[in-house]
Design an enzyme around this catalytic site. Structure first.
Site, PDB file in Angstrom:
ATOM      1  N   PHE A 195       1.483   5.816  -1.746  1.00  0.00           N
ATOM      2  CA  PHE A 195       2.258   7.712  -1.902  1.00  0.00           C
ATOM      3  C   PHE A 195       3.168   8.021  -2.863  1.00  0.00           C
ATOM      4  CE2 PHE A 195       5.257  10.510  -0.227  1.00  0.00           C
ATOM      5  CZ  PHE A 195       4.459  11.669   0.528  1.00  0.00           C
ATOM      6  N   CYS A 207       0.652  -0.829   0.394  1.00  0.00           N
ATOM      7  CA  CYS A 207      -0.195  -0.305  -0.570  1.00  0.00           C
ATOM      8  C   CYS A 207       0.777   1.357   0.271  1.00  0.00           C
ATOM      9  CB  CYS A 207      -1.152  -0.238   0.775  1.00  0.00           C
ATOM     10  SG  CYS A 207      -0.385  -0.147   2.675  1.00  0.00           S
ATOM     11  N   ASP A 208       2.051   1.115   0.669  1.00  0.00           N
ATOM     12  CA  ASP A 208       3.098   2.020   0.553  1.00  0.00           C
ATOM     13  C   ASP A 208       3.014   2.101  -0.993  1.00  0.00           C
ATOM     14  OD1 ASP A 208       3.758   0.430   2.332  1.00  0.00           O
ATOM     15  OD2 ASP A 208       5.253   0.580   2.868  1.00  0.00           O
ATOM     16  N   ALA A 209       2.833   1.989  -1.691  1.00  0.00           N
ATOM     17  CA  ALA A 209       3.368   2.614  -2.912  1.00  0.00           C
ATOM     18  C   ALA A 209       1.815   3.535  -3.606  1.00  0.00           C
ATOM     19  CB  ALA A 209       3.478   1.264  -4.260  1.00  0.00           C
TER      20      ALA A 209
END
Lengths: 376, 376, 376
Positions: A164, A160-162
């Site tokens: 950003f 999920c960081d991707a």
């Protein structure tokens, strides 16, 4: 003891208080104080360069994205000086894994400089373009879906960081160069991640497939039996959404999807805010590491304040934002260091008063930049 | 209110103002204070970059070796951040004179990062390998013994400082890459230097052949008629010995030679310690420049504390080490600068409260890192 | 006096101790205080790198010229460390527009290092030589006189700032390499600028042709009807003259021209000094932005103090210089930042207590370096 002596002594004590600083409870409600905290954070971070693998990596990308927001909100040229300095020495390069969203996060700062510094022949966006084209249009192992690990590396943005790291860059690049195709492609990959990791019931993102429940006994659980939702991981998503919405065309056909997702997550994050204002590193099991964590909390504060400033979050939540900022400000050391930042990781782990990272400073700057505008 | 009380209060107020920090007696006995002093030294030094000829030269090599020790002792990631930052911008290069021991000192930090940071494809040890191979196995003017100067440049490591610069790198490289040949070659050259410069009677190293007595009237003497033994020069040797012994195989056939040399020198250095704890720049003629000098004293403090921590020096010398550290700590300015460091040189010269150099900071960090472990 | 009062007072005194520093009125008359102010300015500026387009551009050129003067005056090696550090990372390059005087200003620092550091094979003057040869001897658009704009880009150095940027470099290069032709060529171009921009009546330089009156109604005027003479613009010229004269051969045939010009301008600048010591950004219309501006004032203070120190300005002006320095020193923040610097520009614009630029710090250092010598 004579009363006048007491008065005199009290007077001395009062004036000697410039002493203070160290112990004086900081008043953080005024925008002037917030600006000072932000500048101190910048100065400390610039004096303590850090990266995971290179000064063009995602840690610097997230930090300098925070610096762009601070510049945008305050116009203090100290931020622009820092932005240009890193960009110059990084020679406008992305980091080198063209399939990896992390490695283009730094380009957000390059785009910002190009849009705002206004100096011809200064910014070089070629490396960014090269990265984005390869990222979107070339095949790679992840897109091929051949991964057999439990992390679910079967889509481009499998963690999920991707959300950003790459989407705000694609969105801003599309706008700045007037090429909607980058936005359209972004949406395609965004939906893959959303479908894979978004938990519609909890209205939160799993960090990656290891944390998505399948109904098996092997599903990872918190000690309290709940799902593992990582604070910073969701911080990446919601802060990324605010960045996206800011530069996404008002009439873009998929804009409502992003607005709805932003509202849904904002509401949920607000529900989960602990009473002292700062979110714990594990959202549904705050008791595991029962202290505020600054990177996740900074991203939430930024996103929610941005939502209020832009009409997507109700103004009744202003007190929640103020409480969060005041608590964030207390995590900053006297010398400017932003502490209580969970180190590089992928799931809830504890922080300490001393633990710091550049992306934590970035989250702090992002939060401050919107809170200033909220109070103005 | 009595007039004398007013006067007294005014007096107190006046004197309490100038008190100011600078004169406040620092308590340096606790490890927490030592750690703070060390971090301040790092922060100051990072903010004041300095080198003789390049950021890959021996001055930086010695400094960053100190930073590795500080990281090893404290695990504070601020040290690792600084190490990685310099290594990245130095592109993992040595300096460029492949026959010159000075120019590979920086590689100690590269090896440390490779061993401890644990990030794949990050550290590039090729330049180090290239240097070491040329250094050991290629011919050059010094090995050829053609030098006719009075410095005795007829062996590879013709000056005693060299024993800090290259041997620990060779030893650690041998261990890290599991290639004993680098250790064996190191020993061969080490013995040449030992045979040429070690004064068995005084149990100290001459800096180079200019300071080795031949019985001639032209032999260089101190004003008191004694031989010239330079504090920092012997500091390089004994600190290098501690580094060597730490990573040298316990069963290496020549290890006893290094242990004996270390013990012999430690004993001698302890005998020579002045009563205030800090060694003078000329070991046998302390009266010439009768003030403590920090680079030599820092290396001694490091080495002797390391010896105690590793069973090679008797614990009865702990008070001597504490005294040395307390005196070193007083040479640090309030802002972190480590003063009383003799500038770049090759024989005894004076220092001042303000004189500083990166390698002096390195020696300070090395000292602190072992004293912490001594007290723990 | 009651014992409990004593205890209470002592307690107050103890806690008030850290007060100090911040509120203590700085005494700026002694050279020791000036040196401290200068070092703080350097430290702050090094911690806040800034440039317009590259670290080799004129802003850094002017700043590091100030650093060379500070080193020359104090011999504090912190200045030399900063000079070498920037030069190393800039790889001894000029900036890249070979026809543009701005882009060789940085070479003044390279020349200074070569002359004063004394390390062989360290400084690389090839890029400087290449620049100077192209600058002087190759054709370009400006020399061709084809420009049709109102700025008068019909000579090589068509704006007065240029007289700081290139001439001192040419002059010092001629001296250092013993090639008078660079000085002779410099003079030729200097005269072009002098003839085009120097106002003999006002004894000041117009910044460029936009500000030279032609008798037309369209001539630019200040609100008070007077000509527009920019403080920093004239600061560039007069500070450049001091640099030139210092290294120009005493028997150079055109030296009297430069001495006369220097004297004429010094006298005029002294006449125009406001009562608080600092010049306004518009010399003939001080009321527009009625506050001292540090970059222009710093250059004036430097030049006039240099003139006194070198017998070209009467010693009766020492009080004016002291007044100027004391006022400059008050523009420095507690943390070292030199404020009240007009940002990059080309004509009078206001500054603020917080506005800073590296070249402003450079002017501050130049001023301090000569004032020290005046007081010694």
């Amino acid at each position: 003891m004579n009363k006048s002596i007491i008065v005199l002594i009290a007077t001395i004590a009062f004036f000697s208080c410039s002493t203070a600083q160290k112990t004086l409870e900081k008043s953080t409600t005024g925008t002037s104080d917030i600006k000072k905290s932000m500048i101190k954070a910048l100065e400390w971070q610039e004096a303590h360069p850090i990266f995971a693998i290179a000064p063009t990596d995602w840690t610097e990308g997230a930090y300098y994205t925070g610096v762009t927001r601070a510049h945008k909100a305050t116009k203090d040229m100290m931020y622009m000086a820092a932005l240009k300095n890193q960009a110059y020495w990084n020679n406008w390069q992305t980091f080198d894994r063209l399939h990896h969203a992390d490695d283009v996060a730094i380009s957000y700062s390059y785009l910002y400089i190009d849009i705002n510094d206004g100096r011809r022949n200064f910014v070089d966006l070629e490396p960014t373009k090269k990265f984005l084209d390869a990222h979107l249009f070339e095949n790679d192992e992840w897109k091929a879906g051949a991964d057999k690990s439990d992390m679910g590396k079967t889509i481009l943005w499998w963690w999920c960081d991707a959300l950003f790291m790459a989407p705000p860059v694609l969105n801003l690049y599309a706008k700045h160069t007037n090429q909607p195709k980058y936005l359209e492609e972004m949406h395609k990959f965004y939906m893959e991640t959303y479908n894979q990791l978004y938990d519609k019931e909890e209205r939160l993102f799993a960090r990656d497939m290891r944390f998505v429940w399948t109904g098996s006994d092997k599903d990872q659980k918190e000690p309290n039996g709940k799902k593992i939702f990582w604070s910073r991981g969701n911080g990446w998503v919601i802060a990324g959404l605010a960045l996206l919405l800011e530069d996404m065309p008002k009439d873009y056909e998929n804009r409502p999807f992003y607005e709805n997702l932003f509202k849904e997550m904002s509401t949920r994050i607000l529900e989960l805010q602990p009473s002292d204002g700062l979110w714990r590193t594990s959202l549904l099991c705050p008791e595991t590491y029962d202290h505020g964590e600054v990177s996740g909390s900074g991203f939430y504060t930024f996103a929610i304040a941005w939502g209020i400033n832009n009409g997507l979050v109700d103004k009744k939540h202003i007190p929640a934002v103020k409480k969060a900022w005041n608590a964030l400000a207390k995590c900053q050391h006297e010398d400017g260091r932003v502490g209580w930042v969970q180190n590089i990781g992928a799931f809830p782990e504890p922080a300490t008063a001393d633990s710091w990272q550049n992306f934590g400073t970035g989250a702090f700057l992002m939060a401050g930049s919107e809170v200033i505008q909220l109070l103005d």
